[in-house]
Design an enzyme around this catalytic site. Structure first.
Site, short mmCIF file in Angstrom:
data_model
loop_
_atom_site.label_atom_id
_atom_site.label_comp_id
_atom_site.label_asym_id
_atom_site.label_seq_id
_atom_site.Cartn_x
_atom_site.Cartn_y
_atom_site.Cartn_z
N VAL A 1 0.82 -1.21 0.00
CA VAL A 1 0.00 0.00 0.00
C VAL A 1 0.85 1.26 0.00
O VAL A 1 0.33 2.36 -0.23
CB VAL A 1 -1.00 0.02 1.18
CG1 VAL A 1 -1.97 -1.15 1.07
CG2 VAL A 1 -0.28 0.02 2.52
N ASN B 1 -5.17 0.50 8.05
CA ASN B 1 -4.47 -0.07 9.20
C ASN B 1 -2.99 -0.35 8.95
O ASN B 1 -2.21 -0.41 9.90
CB ASN B 1 -5.18 -1.37 9.63
CG ASN B 1 -4.36 -2.17 10.60
OD1 ASN B 1 -4.24 -1.82 11.77
ND2 ASN B 1 -3.76 -3.26 10.12
N TYR C 1 8.06 6.40 14.02
CA TYR C 1 6.76 5.82 14.37
C TYR C 1 5.92 6.83 15.14
O TYR C 1 4.75 7.09 14.81
CB TYR C 1 6.95 4.55 15.20
CG TYR C 1 5.66 3.85 15.55
CD1 TYR C 1 5.07 2.98 14.64
CD2 TYR C 1 5.03 4.04 16.78
CE1 TYR C 1 3.89 2.32 14.93
CE2 TYR C 1 3.86 3.39 17.08
CZ TYR C 1 3.28 2.53 16.17
OH TYR C 1 2.10 1.90 16.47
N ALA C 2 6.50 7.42 16.17
CA ALA C 2 5.76 8.39 16.98
C ALA C 2 5.30 9.58 16.13
O ALA C 2 4.16 10.04 16.25
CB ALA C 2 6.62 8.87 18.15
N ALA C 3 6.18 10.07 15.27
CA ALA C 3 5.84 11.23 14.45
C ALA C 3 4.73 10.92 13.46
O ALA C 3 3.80 11.72 13.28
CB ALA C 3 7.09 11.71 13.70
N ILE D 1 -0.04 -3.71 22.01
CA ILE D 1 -0.89 -4.84 21.61
C ILE D 1 0.02 -5.97 21.14
O ILE D 1 1.04 -5.73 20.48
CB ILE D 1 -1.86 -4.44 20.48
CG1 ILE D 1 -2.71 -3.24 20.88
CG2 ILE D 1 -2.74 -5.62 20.08
CD1 ILE D 1 -3.78 -3.48 21.90
#
Length: 264
Positions: free
Chosen positions: A69, A95, A168-170, A201
């Site tokens: 994607v 997702n 990832y956080a950004a 998770i």
């Protein structure tokens, strides 16, 4: 007065879930199928084909599509296949995403250790592909004057987090605000867009590090409920946001985190 079954009825609706081969995406696809939606499962992992075959008719119909994607052309083709199945687009779960390694207190995740290639790769998948998915979903949903878009963000995008990487956080912070921004425009056509913000998770993200006992213990120690979550615990909120039960909810970012966000 509508009962619970009516509120959460998605029977016969047409859905697509990206990153559907495992983890949160698989849980989303499973609950939509179990409640009668027809779901296109999209993933770069070819196991999505066997998974779709196994889930087909449970009771919704399932089809699998192998696609990256982060590649706009492949995403366009996957969305077109999903739409063409029933000639409409009711539910889109954006997702797909990946982790960015160690957090900023670990030398491997410090500012100086983040390479341009790593940063660009995470941004392309976690942010740009999400924008593209929303944009394409809107192009199908707006003429219908209906639709539900569910984006997977993260609690790491709502506050500082020592155990996840910079990119990832950004990107997860950006997706949360992207959802808020898109809600302003799409609401005019009754297209509702919301995000879920999972805490830790048990998925395969970050090369499966959430299955490592030491890592799990470290994350669990930061969660008020005292444990990490399971993908199945995403299913209830997915049904809420996919159905008429959320008819007055748009632009929301909903933490599913065992209380992490409450701790600031």
């Amino acid at each position: 007065m509508m009962n619970a079954a009516g509120l959460f009825d998605i029977q016969g609706q047409n859905a697509i879930v990206t990153g559907a081969a495992n983890g949160i995406g698989r849980a989303m696809a499973e609950v939509l199928l179990a409640n009668g939606a027809n779901v296109t499962l999209v993933d770069l992992d070819r196991s999505v084909l066997a998974l779709a075959q196994a889930l087909d008719g449970s009771p919704g119909r399932a089809q699998g599509v192998v696609a990256d994607v982060a590649d706009a052309a492949q995403l366009t083709e996957a969305m077109a296949r999903a739409y063409g199945w029933q000639g409409r687009m009711d539910i889109v779960c954006a997702n797909a995403g990946k982790g960015a390694g160690a957090g900023p207190l670990n030398p491997a995740g410090a500012l100086a250790a983040v390479s341009p290639q790593e940063w660009t790769g995470i941004v392309e998948l976690n942010l740009t592909s999400v924008f593209n998915t929303i944009q394409m979903a809107a192009s199908y949903m707006r003429p219908q004057k209906s639709g539900r878009i569910i984006v997977t963000s993260s609690v790491a995008g709502l506050r500082g987090e020592t155990m996840v990487g910079y990119a990832y956080a950004a990107t997860k912070a950006a997706t949360a605000n992207l959802v808020r921004q898109a809600a302003i425009e799409l609401s005019r056509d009754n297209v509702l867009i919301n995000a879920i913000a999972p805490g830790p998770i048990r998925t395969n993200i970050g090369n499966g590090r959430m299955h490592d006992g030491t890592v799990e213990e470290a994350f669990a120690g930061r969660v008020p409920l005292g444990r990490i979550g399971e993908p199945e615990e995403i299913k209830g909120v997915t049904m809420l946001l996919a159905s008429a039960a959320s008819s007055y909810i748009t632009g929301a970012v909903i933490p599913i985190d065992g209380g992490c966000n409450a701790c600031g």
